[in-house]
Write an enzyme that holds these catalytic residues in place. Structure first.
Site, PDB file in Angstrom:
ATOM      1  N   LYS A 192       0.868  -1.187   0.000  1.00  0.00           N
ATOM      2  CA  LYS A 192       0.000   0.000   0.000  1.00  0.00           C
ATOM      3  C   LYS A 192       0.902   1.234   0.000  1.00  0.00           C
ATOM      4  O   LYS A 192       0.931   1.994   0.974  1.00  0.00           O
ATOM      5  CB  LYS A 192      -0.915  -0.020   1.227  1.00  0.00           C
ATOM      6  CG  LYS A 192      -2.045  -1.031   1.129  1.00  0.00           C
ATOM      7  CD  LYS A 192      -3.219  -0.538   0.273  1.00  0.00           C
ATOM      8  CE  LYS A 192      -3.998   0.543   0.973  1.00  0.00           C
ATOM      9  NZ  LYS A 192      -5.087   1.065   0.095  1.00  0.00           N
ATOM     10  N   ASP A 248      -1.110 -12.910   4.486  1.00  0.00           N
ATOM     11  CA  ASP A 248      -2.043 -13.741   5.249  1.00  0.00           C
ATOM     12  C   ASP A 248      -3.433 -13.655   4.624  1.00  0.00           C
ATOM     13  O   ASP A 248      -4.095 -14.664   4.378  1.00  0.00           O
ATOM     14  CB  ASP A 248      -2.068 -13.246   6.704  1.00  0.00           C
ATOM     15  CG  ASP A 248      -3.001 -14.073   7.572  1.00  0.00           C
ATOM     16  OD1 ASP A 248      -2.986 -15.312   7.441  1.00  0.00           O
ATOM     17  OD2 ASP A 248      -3.751 -13.474   8.366  1.00  0.00           O
ATOM     18  N   ASP A 252      -5.501 -16.497   1.889  1.00  0.00           N
ATOM     19  CA  ASP A 252      -6.801 -17.135   2.167  1.00  0.00           C
ATOM     20  C   ASP A 252      -7.743 -16.920   0.988  1.00  0.00           C
ATOM     21  O   ASP A 252      -8.486 -17.818   0.583  1.00  0.00           O
ATOM     22  CB  ASP A 252      -7.455 -16.534   3.424  1.00  0.00           C
ATOM     23  CG  ASP A 252      -7.201 -17.381   4.665  1.00  0.00           C
ATOM     24  OD1 ASP A 252      -6.146 -18.038   4.716  1.00  0.00           O
ATOM     25  OD2 ASP A 252      -8.053 -17.379   5.579  1.00  0.00           O
TER      26      ASP A 252
HETATM   27  C1  IPM Z   1      -1.664 -18.538   8.595  1.00  0.00           C
HETATM   28  C2  IPM Z   1      -2.441 -18.396   9.860  1.00  0.00           C
HETATM   29  C3  IPM Z   1      -1.539 -17.850  10.946  1.00  0.00           C
HETATM   30  C4  IPM Z   1      -1.113 -16.459  10.543  1.00  0.00           C
HETATM   31  C5  IPM Z   1      -2.129 -17.857  12.360  1.00  0.00           C
HETATM   32  C6  IPM Z   1      -2.616 -19.235  12.764  1.00  0.00           C
HETATM   33  C7  IPM Z   1      -1.156 -17.318  13.371  1.00  0.00           C
HETATM   34  O1  IPM Z   1      -3.567 -17.604   9.642  1.00  0.00           O
HETATM   35  O2  IPM Z   1      -0.636 -19.241   8.604  1.00  0.00           O
HETATM   36  O3  IPM Z   1      -2.092 -17.990   7.576  1.00  0.00           O
HETATM   37  O4  IPM Z   1      -1.820 -15.471  10.808  1.00  0.00           O
HETATM   38  O5  IPM Z   1      -0.046 -16.340   9.944  1.00  0.00           O
HETATM   39 MG    MG Z   2      -3.898 -17.090   7.612  1.00  0.00          MG
END
Ligand code: IPM
Ligand code: MG
Length: 367
Positions: A192, A248, A252
């Site tokens: 960003k 992170d 996802d």
């Molecule tokens: C990931 C998970 C971890 C993170 C957590 C469990 C600490 O979400 O590996 O993506 O936030 O990195």
């Molecule tokens: Mg994660």
């Protein structure tokens, strides 16, 4: 030569269930491919807290530092929600990442053709998807100081700090460019820079490193636009390089494009050890899934694919990694489905162990 060593930290929730299937795969490689590992096991997360009062015992940390690779299942669960922050299960995982200095987190998102209809996006947008997110894993807002909650004028204030040195940005960038060279030679860096100084530095440093990789086509994108582009047209990407927090979130998002979070492996790599292998930990991207724990429903594929990444990145066994990935592709094409992969047409899902069974049979057939 001594067998390569593996430390298994199965952790919490579905971690032990999916790791059981990985152990059977490891045994298969020992029996059928003469690829034997010295496997030890220990506790992490809530399981370690229950026994030792800490989410990672110092002895376990020392073992992790001494093996060729760590395989981790998952950490966390509702039972531990009220624990003090310093002993939460996640702290065990973060300590492993930080002390092993695993700065390059590789999160591939590949859409298996057999699962293209499970994605929340239309088939033609995700079919054939093959992208790699490289997430910086040991710095940024996850670890920056100052941090904490304190009082100011009778108000609680929560602080975390986004902090990156140019060296931290650079070494992750090199890992990302190296991967891009082995893949489609395209790298998109996400930050960003429009609102964060650390983002401006990020963009500068990645641009400087690019000089050493003239064959790679580099682009820059604001991370919010990146999130939008990932769901609009994910196939425009090859390798994405981004910081710890954006990585992170974006990973996802990318994971879900492929149909199920139960499919996504990851590798966290650090500097080379004395034997030339990188410090390494392999773990599925999914969490401990307390809602299905103990029911034999969990999909073991993400964890098994994480072991395939270990074969490739730690043990120089690319052909065996291909064999394992092909076995998984085959069982999916043949219709093998765990509960997370059941479409509207229904059917009876395989249990965790049954999915392990069919993958082992496919491995046998591959010989
Ligand atoms: C990931 C998970 C971890 C993170 C957590 C469990 C600490 O979400 O590996 O993506 O936030 O990195
Ligand atoms: Mg994660």
């Amino acid at each position: 030569m001594a067998n390569p060593s593996l430390l298994i930290l199965a952790g919490d929730g579905i971690g032990p269930e999916v790791m059981n299937e990985v152990k059977r795969i490891i045994d298969w490689f020992g029996a059928k491919r003469d690829l034997t590992f010295d496997v030890s096991e220990d506790l992490v997360g809530g399981a370690a807290y229950d026994k030792h009062g800490v989410p990672l015992h110092d002895d376990t940390m020392a073992k992790a530092q001494s093996v060729d690779a760590v395989l981790l299942g998952a950490v966390g669960g509702p039972k531990y929600d009220d624990l003090d922050f310093s002993v939460k299960p996640e702290r065990g995982l973060l300590r492993l990442r930080k002390e092993m200095d695993l700065f390059a987190n590789l999160r591939p998102a590949q859409c298996f053709d057999a699962l293209a209809d499970f994605s929340s996006l239309k088939r033609d947008i995700v079919a054939g998807l093959d992208i790699m997110i490289v997430r910086e894993l040991t710095s940024g807002v996850y670890f920056g100081e100052p941090r904490g909650i304190h009082m100011e004028d009778n108000l609680r204030v929560g602080i975390n700090t986004q902090r990156y040195t140019e060296a931290e940005i650079e070494r992750g960038a090199r890992a990302a460019f190296d991967l891009a060279m082995k893949r489609g030679k395209k790298l998109c860096s996400m930050e960003k820079a429009n609102v964060m100084e650390s983002g401006i530095l990020w963009r500068d440093v990645v641009t400087e490193v690019h000089r050493d990789y003239p064959e790679v086509e580099l682009s820059h994108m604001y991370a919010d636009n990146g999130a939008m582009q990932l769901v609009r047209a994910p196939k425009q990407f090859d390798v994405i390089y981004t910081d710890n927090l954006f990585g992170d979130i974006l990973s996802d998002c990318a994971a879900m494009l492929t149909g199920s979070l139960g499919m996504l492996p990851s590798a966290s790599l650090g500097l080379p050890m004395a034997n030339g292998r990188p410090k390494a930990m392999y773990e599925p991207v999914h969490g401990s899934a307390p809602d299905i724990t103990g029911q034999g429903k969990a999909n073991p594929i993400a964890c098994i694919l994480s072991f395939a990444m270990a074969l490739r990145y730690s043990f120089d066994q690319g052909a065996e990694a291909d064999r394992l990935e092909a076995a998984i592709e085959k069982v999916l094409a043949d219709g093998a489905r765990t509960a997370d992969l059941m479409g509207p047409e229904g059917g009876t899902p395989l249990s965790t162990t049954q999915m392990g069974d069919v993958i082992l049979s496919a491995l046998d057939e591959s010989l």
